[in-house]
Motif scaffolding. Sequence first.
Motif, PDB file in Angstrom:
ATOM      1  N   GLY A   7       0.971   6.493  -1.553  1.00 20.17           N
ATOM      2  CA  GLY A   7       2.188   5.566  -1.991  1.00 20.17           C
ATOM      3  C   GLY A   7       1.769   4.203  -2.253  1.00 20.17           C
ATOM      4  O   GLY A   7       2.612   3.112  -1.921  1.00 20.17           O
ATOM      5  N   HIS A   8       0.476   3.999  -2.835  1.00 18.73           N
ATOM      6  CA  HIS A   8       0.092   2.455  -3.062  1.00 18.73           C
ATOM      7  C   HIS A   8       1.056   1.805  -4.165  1.00 18.73           C
ATOM      8  O   HIS A   8       0.642   0.484  -4.215  1.00 18.73           O
ATOM      9  CB  HIS A   8      -1.164   2.495  -3.367  1.00 18.73           C
ATOM     10  N   ALA A   9       1.763   2.560  -4.893  1.00 17.44           N
ATOM     11  CA  ALA A   9       2.889   1.616  -5.745  1.00 17.44           C
ATOM     12  C   ALA A   9       3.924   1.359  -5.079  1.00 17.44           C
ATOM     13  O   ALA A   9       4.875   0.652  -5.708  1.00 17.44           O
ATOM     14  CB  ALA A   9       2.953   2.618  -7.099  1.00 17.44           C
ATOM     15  N   GLY A  10       4.340   1.853  -3.877  1.00 14.36           N
ATOM     16  CA  GLY A  10       5.168   1.477  -3.136  1.00 14.36           C
ATOM     17  C   GLY A  10       5.139   0.032  -2.348  1.00 14.36           C
ATOM     18  O   GLY A  10       3.919  -0.596  -2.479  1.00 14.36           O
ATOM     19  N   PHE A  11       6.138  -0.235  -1.588  1.00 11.70           N
ATOM     20  CA  PHE A  11       6.351  -1.781  -1.061  1.00 11.70           C
ATOM     21  C   PHE A  11       5.104  -1.925  -0.009  1.00 11.70           C
ATOM     22  O   PHE A  11       4.279  -2.646  -0.224  1.00 11.70           O
ATOM     23  CB  PHE A  11       7.583  -1.716  -0.532  1.00 11.70           C
ATOM     24  N   ILE A  12       5.250  -1.241   1.026  1.00 10.68           N
ATOM     25  CA  ILE A  12       4.185  -1.134   2.128  1.00 10.68           C
ATOM     26  C   ILE A  12       2.666  -0.853   1.717  1.00 10.68           C
ATOM     27  O   ILE A  12       1.889  -1.421   1.944  1.00 10.68           O
ATOM     28  CB  ILE A  12       4.418  -0.663   3.502  1.00 10.68           C
ATOM     29  N   GLY A  13       2.722   0.384   1.006  1.00  7.72           N
ATOM     30  CA  GLY A  13       1.259   0.834   0.449  1.00  7.72           C
ATOM     31  C   GLY A  13       0.618  -0.278  -0.733  1.00  7.72           C
ATOM     32  O   GLY A  13      -0.556  -0.586  -0.461  1.00  7.72           O
ATOM     33  N   PHE A  14       1.728  -0.961  -1.417  1.00 10.27           N
ATOM     34  CA  PHE A  14       0.731  -1.807  -2.234  1.00 10.27           C
ATOM     35  C   PHE A  14       0.235  -3.085  -1.405  1.00 10.27           C
ATOM     36  O   PHE A  14      -0.828  -3.427  -1.720  1.00 10.27           O
ATOM     37  CB  PHE A  14       2.059  -2.724  -3.134  1.00 10.27           C
ATOM     38  N   HIS A  15       0.791  -3.717  -0.416  1.00  8.89           N
ATOM     39  CA  HIS A  15       0.363  -4.748   0.482  1.00  8.89           C
ATOM     40  C   HIS A  15      -0.687  -4.255   1.081  1.00  8.89           C
ATOM     41  O   HIS A  15      -1.499  -4.745   1.474  1.00  8.89           O
ATOM     42  CB  HIS A  15       1.677  -5.086   1.537  1.00  8.89           C
ATOM     43  N   THR A  16      -0.674  -2.991   1.625  1.00  6.65           N
ATOM     44  CA  THR A  16      -1.677  -2.395   2.364  1.00  6.65           C
ATOM     45  C   THR A  16      -3.025  -2.277   1.430  1.00  6.65           C
ATOM     46  O   THR A  16      -4.335  -2.742   2.011  1.00  6.65           O
ATOM     47  CB  THR A  16      -1.420  -1.064   3.052  1.00  6.65           C
ATOM     48  N   ALA A  17      -2.940  -1.836   0.370  1.00  4.86           N
ATOM     49  CA  ALA A  17      -4.182  -1.542  -0.629  1.00  4.86           C
ATOM     50  C   ALA A  17      -4.618  -3.178  -0.779  1.00  4.86           C
ATOM     51  O   ALA A  17      -5.850  -3.188  -1.004  1.00  4.86           O
ATOM     52  CB  ALA A  17      -3.768  -0.945  -1.684  1.00  4.86           C
ATOM     53  N   TYR A 225       8.283  -8.726   8.950  1.00  7.11           N
ATOM     54  CA  TYR A 225       7.715  -9.158   7.675  1.00  7.11           C
ATOM     55  C   TYR A 225       6.512  -8.180   7.310  1.00  7.11           C
ATOM     56  O   TYR A 225       5.789  -7.847   8.048  1.00  7.11           O
ATOM     57  CB  TYR A 225       7.259 -10.812   7.799  1.00  7.11           C
ATOM     58  N   VAL A 226       6.508  -7.966   6.183  1.00  7.43           N
ATOM     59  CA  VAL A 226       5.448  -7.123   5.619  1.00  7.43           C
ATOM     60  C   VAL A 226       4.019  -7.419   6.008  1.00  7.43           C
ATOM     61  O   VAL A 226       3.128  -6.465   6.066  1.00  7.43           O
ATOM     62  CB  VAL A 226       5.795  -6.986   4.020  1.00  7.43           C
ATOM     63  N   GLY A 227       3.774  -8.671   5.984  1.00  4.71           N
ATOM     64  CA  GLY A 227       2.299  -9.042   6.226  1.00  4.71           C
ATOM     65  C   GLY A 227       2.070  -8.681   7.636  1.00  4.71           C
ATOM     66  O   GLY A 227       0.811  -8.221   7.950  1.00  4.71           O
ATOM     67  N   ASP A 228       2.951  -8.763   8.429  1.00  9.58           N
ATOM     68  CA  ASP A 228       2.859  -8.455   9.880  1.00  9.58           C
ATOM     69  C   ASP A 228       2.850  -6.841  10.122  1.00  9.58           C
ATOM     70  O   ASP A 228       1.713  -6.286  10.900  1.00  9.58           O
ATOM     71  CB  ASP A 228       4.053  -9.013  10.955  1.00  9.58           C
ATOM     72  N   ILE A 229       3.537  -6.198   9.281  1.00  8.07           N
ATOM     73  CA  ILE A 229       3.381  -4.654   9.327  1.00  8.07           C
ATOM     74  C   ILE A 229       2.085  -4.274   8.773  1.00  8.07           C
ATOM     75  O   ILE A 229       1.226  -3.448   9.372  1.00  8.07           O
ATOM     76  CB  ILE A 229       4.531  -4.037   8.289  1.00  8.07           C
ATOM     77  N   VAL A 230       1.491  -4.740   7.751  1.00  5.64           N
ATOM     78  CA  VAL A 230       0.372  -4.480   7.378  1.00  5.64           C
ATOM     79  C   VAL A 230      -0.873  -4.800   8.409  1.00  5.64           C
ATOM     80  O   VAL A 230      -1.765  -4.082   8.507  1.00  5.64           O
ATOM     81  CB  VAL A 230      -0.136  -5.106   5.738  1.00  5.64           C
ATOM     82  N   GLU A 231      -0.780  -5.859   9.131  1.00  8.15           N
ATOM     83  CA  GLU A 231      -1.735  -6.303   9.971  1.00  8.15           C
ATOM     84  C   GLU A 231      -1.807  -5.267  11.195  1.00  8.15           C
ATOM     85  O   GLU A 231      -2.697  -4.526  11.465  1.00  8.15           O
ATOM     86  CB  GLU A 231      -1.221  -7.589  10.674  1.00  8.15           C
ATOM     87  N   GLY A 232      -0.450  -4.712  11.531  1.00  7.56           N
ATOM     88  CA  GLY A 232      -0.613  -3.643  12.365  1.00  7.56           C
ATOM     89  C   GLY A 232      -1.088  -2.362  11.953  1.00  7.56           C
ATOM     90  O   GLY A 232      -1.709  -1.444  12.604  1.00  7.56           O
ATOM     91  N   VAL A 233      -0.807  -1.969  10.494  1.00  5.69           N
ATOM     92  CA  VAL A 233      -1.359  -0.658  10.068  1.00  5.69           C
ATOM     93  C   VAL A 233      -2.873  -0.842  10.111  1.00  5.69           C
ATOM     94  O   VAL A 233      -3.369   0.149  10.369  1.00  5.69           O
ATOM     95  CB  VAL A 233      -0.833  -0.663   8.585  1.00  5.69           C
ATOM     96  N   LEU A 234      -3.511  -1.724   9.492  1.00  3.12           N
ATOM     97  CA  LEU A 234      -4.880  -1.749   9.647  1.00  3.12           C
ATOM     98  C   LEU A 234      -5.546  -1.834  10.781  1.00  3.12           C
ATOM     99  O   LEU A 234      -6.564  -1.281  11.030  1.00  3.12           O
ATOM    100  CB  LEU A 234      -5.270  -3.040   8.801  1.00  3.12           C
ATOM    101  N   VAL A 315      -4.477  -2.588  20.306  1.00  2.00           N
ATOM    102  CA  VAL A 315      -5.217  -3.084  18.924  1.00  2.00           C
ATOM    103  C   VAL A 315      -4.909  -4.572  19.158  1.00  2.00           C
ATOM    104  O   VAL A 315      -5.577  -5.274  18.103  1.00  2.00           O
ATOM    105  CB  VAL A 315      -4.784  -2.354  17.604  1.00  2.00           C
ATOM    106  N   GLY A 316      -4.351  -5.260  19.889  1.00  3.86           N
ATOM    107  CA  GLY A 316      -4.036  -6.618  19.714  1.00  3.86           C
ATOM    108  C   GLY A 316      -2.992  -7.104  18.602  1.00  3.86           C
ATOM    109  O   GLY A 316      -3.081  -8.215  18.364  1.00  3.86           O
ATOM    110  N   TYR A 317      -2.277  -6.187  18.310  1.00  6.64           N
ATOM    111  CA  TYR A 317      -1.224  -6.542  17.405  1.00  6.64           C
ATOM    112  C   TYR A 317      -0.108  -7.543  17.900  1.00  6.64           C
ATOM    113  O   TYR A 317       0.001  -7.326  19.134  1.00  6.64           O
ATOM    114  CB  TYR A 317      -0.214  -5.313  16.965  1.00  6.64           C
ATOM    115  N   ALA A 318       0.051  -8.484  17.380  1.00  4.90           N
ATOM    116  CA  ALA A 318       1.030  -9.555  17.504  1.00  4.90           C
ATOM    117  C   ALA A 318       1.582 -10.256  16.331  1.00  4.90           C
ATOM    118  O   ALA A 318       1.014 -10.683  15.395  1.00  4.90           O
ATOM    119  CB  ALA A 318       0.733 -10.733  18.339  1.00  4.90           C
ATOM    120  N   PRO A 319       2.997  -9.717  16.090  1.00  4.57           N
ATOM    121  CA  PRO A 319       3.625 -10.305  14.892  1.00  4.57           C
ATOM    122  C   PRO A 319       3.555 -11.850  14.692  1.00  4.57           C
ATOM    123  O   PRO A 319       3.939 -12.656  15.911  1.00  4.57           O
ATOM    124  CB  PRO A 319       5.129  -9.813  14.806  1.00  4.57           C
ATOM    125  N   ALA A 320       3.517 -12.443  13.648  1.00  4.60           N
ATOM    126  CA  ALA A 320       3.133 -13.914  13.482  1.00  4.60           C
ATOM    127  C   ALA A 320       3.970 -14.796  12.449  1.00  4.60           C
ATOM    128  O   ALA A 320       4.186 -15.835  12.339  1.00  4.60           O
ATOM    129  CB  ALA A 320       1.871 -14.312  13.028  1.00  4.60           C
TER     130      ALA A 320
END
Length: 340
Positions: A7-17, A225-234, A315-320
């Motif tokens: 799903g790398h062409a999708g919203f969260i997949g793109f930001h994660t890639a 926010y999507v950047g915080d989501i990606v931080e948690g994903v990684l 994992v130390g996740y904290a939205p910022a």
Amino acid sequence: MLHLVTGHAGFIGFHTACRLLERGDGVIGLDNLNDYYDPALKQARLAALQALATRTGGFYRDVRANLADAAAVDAVFAQHRIERVINLAAQAGVRYSLQNPRAYVESNISGFVNLLEACRHHGVGHLSYASTSSVYGASTALPYSEHVAADHPLQFYAATKRANELMAHAYSHLYRLPTTGLRFFTVYGPWGRPDMAPFLFTRAILEGRPIQLFNHGRHSRDFTYVGDIVEGVLRASDRPAAPDPAWTSAAPDPARSNAPWRVYNLGASAPVALVDFIDALEAAIGKPAIRELAPLQPGDVPDTAADTTGLQADVGYAPATPLREGVQRFVDWYRGFYKV
């Protein structure tokens, strides 16, 4: 490390890639570019990804395939030594699942089985996958906790994502495949999906059209926010799930297991009233919204809120990202992308 991001062409997949490439990891992206929403937006994301890979010199491959095609999925694993899988491909959308449930079976059930089988047979070190806050369904015990059962979904989309969590557990138990499910709460930000409220509201406000506030505007959502989501994903992907030695079958914890399996909430832990989110949009756009009140829609829940203490502890996740800052970034992207 080589990652497969579905799903790398999708919203969260793109930001994660993008984030993986920026930190120096290799990315194989798999997507079928379906037309659930405008494929031109997906193509633009892929072009931006390719430009980033060229600029950074990172390893990036764009594979066009459907997860429901078992042979195509297996071929990707046979050709590359994939170390981590982040599954962000799915048929999304709550209301669309009321109209076309079979699309969810193909993508979210059959596709997920193919991915589990490929991970099992090719020795993948960790499978992380998107689940959803919608699995909490009829529960009104806020904030939602992974340690409480989530067995009363209110729409078929949520039922398929809950099924993914259970399917993953079976593979973790039988084959010791480490798997981690991430229950996303309402995600917004640049490159967002056109079928989601932030996008729909922004477009309507800019065009001077009314916006519909379902449940008469009395919703609250854990906007993240999507950047915080990606931080948690990684962070979750980088820490393969392991058996919990304290888990007991006499009092089973729904978020953990004696198998290498975990489920986490991934949200901002700061629910926002829908009217306050619209206030933030109006401030960023510089124009008031025309508000129309409408009843609660089938499958909707009035409020969501995430308890993310599990992910924070492990994992130390904290939205910022503060809400108004994130909303401003989204509006700035929207104006630039659509030349408004």
